[in-house]
Design a protein around this motif. Structure first.
Motif, PDB file in Angstrom:
ATOM      1  N   GLY A   1      -6.445 -28.729 -56.602  1.00  0.00           N
ATOM      2  CA  GLY A   1      -5.450 -27.787 -56.098  1.00  0.00           C
ATOM      3  C   GLY A   1      -5.861 -27.205 -54.764  1.00  0.00           C
ATOM      4  O   GLY A   1      -7.032 -27.167 -54.415  1.00  0.00           O
ATOM      5  N   ASN A   2      -4.850 -26.754 -54.028  1.00  0.00           N
ATOM      6  CA  ASN A   2      -5.101 -26.291 -52.660  1.00  0.00           C
ATOM      7  C   ASN A   2      -5.077 -24.769 -52.578  1.00  0.00           C
ATOM      8  O   ASN A   2      -4.173 -24.181 -51.982  1.00  0.00           O
ATOM      9  CB  ASN A   2      -4.088 -26.900 -51.691  1.00  0.00           C
ATOM     10  N   ALA A   3      -6.051 -24.116 -53.176  1.00  0.00           N
ATOM     11  CA  ALA A   3      -6.175 -22.667 -53.042  1.00  0.00           C
ATOM     12  C   ALA A   3      -6.345 -22.332 -51.562  1.00  0.00           C
ATOM     13  O   ALA A   3      -7.131 -22.975 -50.871  1.00  0.00           O
ATOM     14  CB  ALA A   3      -7.368 -22.163 -53.845  1.00  0.00           C
ATOM     15  N   PRO A   4      -5.592 -21.327 -51.053  1.00  0.00           N
ATOM     16  CA  PRO A   4      -5.649 -21.024 -49.611  1.00  0.00           C
ATOM     17  C   PRO A   4      -7.058 -20.811 -49.080  1.00  0.00           C
ATOM     18  O   PRO A   4      -7.393 -21.286 -47.995  1.00  0.00           O
ATOM     19  CB  PRO A   4      -4.804 -19.749 -49.503  1.00  0.00           C
TER      20      PRO A   4
ATOM     21  N   GLY B   1     -11.348 -22.848 -45.641  1.00  0.00           N
ATOM     22  CA  GLY B   1     -12.746 -23.215 -45.452  1.00  0.00           C
ATOM     23  C   GLY B   1     -12.889 -24.678 -45.051  1.00  0.00           C
ATOM     24  O   GLY B   1     -13.675 -25.012 -44.158  1.00  0.00           O
ATOM     25  N   TRP B   2     -12.115 -25.542 -45.702  1.00  0.00           N
ATOM     26  CA  TRP B   2     -12.148 -26.977 -45.377  1.00  0.00           C
ATOM     27  C   TRP B   2     -11.736 -27.200 -43.927  1.00  0.00           C
ATOM     28  O   TRP B   2     -12.346 -27.990 -43.201  1.00  0.00           O
ATOM     29  CB  TRP B   2     -11.209 -27.717 -46.325  1.00  0.00           C
ATOM     30  N   THR B   3     -10.697 -26.489 -43.484  1.00  0.00           N
ATOM     31  CA  THR B   3     -10.202 -26.657 -42.123  1.00  0.00           C
ATOM     32  C   THR B   3     -11.243 -26.198 -41.104  1.00  0.00           C
ATOM     33  O   THR B   3     -11.423 -26.821 -40.052  1.00  0.00           O
ATOM     34  CB  THR B   3      -8.889 -25.867 -41.923  1.00  0.00           C
ATOM     35  N   LYS B   4     -11.942 -25.111 -41.392  1.00  0.00           N
ATOM     36  CA  LYS B   4     -13.005 -24.645 -40.495  1.00  0.00           C
ATOM     37  C   LYS B   4     -14.108 -25.695 -40.371  1.00  0.00           C
ATOM     38  O   LYS B   4     -14.627 -25.945 -39.281  1.00  0.00           O
ATOM     39  CB  LYS B   4     -13.591 -23.326 -41.002  1.00  0.00           C
TER      40      LYS B   4
ATOM     41  N   VAL C   1       0.459 -32.412 -48.357  1.00  0.00           N
ATOM     42  CA  VAL C   1       0.738 -31.298 -49.264  1.00  0.00           C
ATOM     43  C   VAL C   1      -0.532 -30.529 -49.622  1.00  0.00           C
ATOM     44  O   VAL C   1      -0.489 -29.337 -49.923  1.00  0.00           O
ATOM     45  CB  VAL C   1       1.449 -31.818 -50.543  1.00  0.00           C
ATOM     46  N   ASP C   2      -1.677 -31.203 -49.572  1.00  0.00           N
ATOM     47  CA  ASP C   2      -2.943 -30.550 -49.929  1.00  0.00           C
ATOM     48  C   ASP C   2      -3.312 -29.442 -48.947  1.00  0.00           C
ATOM     49  O   ASP C   2      -4.001 -28.483 -49.316  1.00  0.00           O
ATOM     50  CB  ASP C   2      -4.087 -31.569 -49.965  1.00  0.00           C
ATOM     51  N   ILE C   3      -2.901 -29.581 -47.694  1.00  0.00           N
ATOM     52  CA  ILE C   3      -3.309 -28.628 -46.662  1.00  0.00           C
ATOM     53  C   ILE C   3      -2.115 -27.849 -46.122  1.00  0.00           C
ATOM     54  O   ILE C   3      -2.128 -27.339 -45.001  1.00  0.00           O
ATOM     55  CB  ILE C   3      -4.037 -29.339 -45.504  1.00  0.00           C
ATOM     56  N   ASP C   4      -1.074 -27.752 -46.937  1.00  0.00           N
ATOM     57  CA  ASP C   4       0.125 -27.025 -46.539  1.00  0.00           C
ATOM     58  C   ASP C   4      -0.024 -25.553 -46.916  1.00  0.00           C
ATOM     59  O   ASP C   4       0.598 -25.058 -47.852  1.00  0.00           O
ATOM     60  CB  ASP C   4       1.357 -27.639 -47.214  1.00  0.00           C
ATOM     61  N   VAL C   5      -0.874 -24.849 -46.194  1.00  0.00           N
ATOM     62  CA  VAL C   5      -1.081 -23.413 -46.414  1.00  0.00           C
ATOM     63  C   VAL C   5      -0.991 -22.702 -45.071  1.00  0.00           C
ATOM     64  O   VAL C   5      -1.036 -23.312 -44.005  1.00  0.00           O
ATOM     65  CB  VAL C   5      -2.447 -23.122 -47.081  1.00  0.00           C
TER      66      VAL C   5
END
Length: 400
Positions: A132-135, A140-143, A177-181
């Motif tokens: 799941g893609n918790a914000p 953190g992944w994006t950083k 969809v995984d990084i749609d935050v």
């Protein structure tokens, strides 16, 4: 052995490194040896007392330059990151892993560090996709990706080539969809800019090591799959605008078209599912003949077709759109799509059943369907022969 005692041994070793008081680090070596044994036991590795050692282990990995201590600390961290608890902790506090990225820029043992970074980033990506893609985790992944992409763009030595597969493996498990935050748009833009420009730079190099160009194409296709609007944004087709299409944008599209036709030509000789010589060289020849680049090229072309359609809809009537430049690229894609349609028809005419084709290369069929779908949506008059082939491929996918 008490966990606090092990922690004290590691912290003492870190202080000795920071103060340069000793070239030998016996207490740190003992602590790492003990923790290494414990981390190899799956039940013990999941216990809170082991998980709480992770921040200190990261500090050891970023400060200590002794090859043995560096290798052992990263081996321990690799085992601990096999647990979801550890991965979540790293994603929610990305500074721990960001220190490893900084170490890759500055330390001499970059290969050891990039191998660990490869494992860690891929593990984080798989966690987000599966759990799941918790914000907080996605942020953190994006950083982490933004920092790694920055290192990739700024490096001029061997580190640039070492980070190619690291970034590709980090992006591969992720879907849009995984990084749609929220609150990651700026970082995603930086990731797309740094990776895109560096991949094109690598593709421009006339190097005998062609595997780097292949890896750059793999990485670029993942980038297009996730952020087509960011990859192609800034390469508009308006005459006398600052948004003029760069040669870089045209280069990657034309390269994808050329590679698509080359893959099709090779697969016409040896289509997926055909028998090959059971040798190492025979397997490599078969891999090349079966067009392993075709799904990557199809991803790039489908991404551009999707973007150009939406981009044209957004342009005001007064915009001086450079239709000649657009149709110049479309003409190249037309040739590639014709080659794809011809191959599918030939594949079917050779007597392969629908199920055999799906079993031979499902990824290939899915990629072709997406590319042809975008192609026909952009201009359905380009090739009427594609319509029944597209319907045939779509029916195969539905069956699966």
């Amino acid at each position: 052995m008490d966990a606090k005692f092990i922690e004290r041994l590691m912290r003492t070793g870190i202080k000795q490194v920071e103060s340069h008081t000793s070239a030998e680090l016996p207490m740190l070596d003992i602590a790492l040896s003990v923790v290494n044994v414990f981390s190899s036991h799956s039940t013990i590795a999941t216990k809170p007392k082991m998980q709480e050692r992770i921040p200190t282990l990261f500090k050891v990995a970023t400060l200590v330059e002794q090859p043995s201590a560096l290798s052992e600390s990263m081996q321990i961290l690799s085992r601990l990151l096999a647990t979801d608890t550890a991965v979540r902790a790293v994603l929610e506090a990305p500074d721990l892993l960001l220190g490893i990225v900084d170490s890759a820029r500055s330390q001499a043992h970059t290969l050891e560090i990039t191998r660990f970074l490869d494992l860690a980033l891929n593990r984080c990506s798989c966690f987000i996709h599966e759990k799941g893609n918790a914000p907080s985790c996605v942020q953190g992944w994006t950083k982490l990706l933004a920092s790694t992409a920055s290192a990739f763009a700024s490096s001029t030595g061997m580190l640039k080539f070492e980070l190619l597969p690291v970034l590709a493996n980090a992006l591969e498990p992720i879907d849009r969809v995984d990084i749609d935050v929220a609150d990651i748009a700026d970082l995603c833009r930086d990731i797309a800019s740094n990776i895109g420009s560096s991949c094109i730079w690598l593709l421009r190099q006339k190097s005998e090591a062609t595997q780097y160009a292949d890896q750059a194409l793999v990485l670029y296709s993942h980038l297009v799959r996730l952020w087509p609007e960011l990859v192609f944004s800034g390469h508009g087709f308006v005459v006398d605008s600052q948004d003029r299409p760069s040669k870089d944008s045209e280069l990657i599209l034309r390269l994808a078209c050329v590679e698509t036709q080359a893959a099709i030509d090779a697969m016409m000789i040896c289509p997926p599912g055909s028998s090959d010589v059971d040798t190492e060289s025979g397997a490599e020849v078969a891999r090349l003949r079966r067009g392993w680049k075709l799904p990557l090229c199809a991803e790039v072309l489908a991404g551009w077709l999707e973007w150009i359609g939406s981009w044209l809809e957004e342009q005001p009537e007064s915009a001086n759109v450079d239709e000649g430049a657009i149709y110049g690229v479309m003409s190249e894609i037309h040739k590639a799509a014709q080659a794809v349609v011809g191959f599918l028809v030939d594949w079917k005419d050779r007597g392969y059943s629908e199920q055999e084709i799906i079993d031979a290369s499902p990824e290939l069929v899915v990629s072709i369907v997406r590319m042809l779908g975008q192609w026909l949506a952009t201009d359905p008059r380009l090739h009427q022969e594609a319509l029944p082939v597209l319907a045939m491929c779509t029916s195969w996918i539905k069956q699966e």
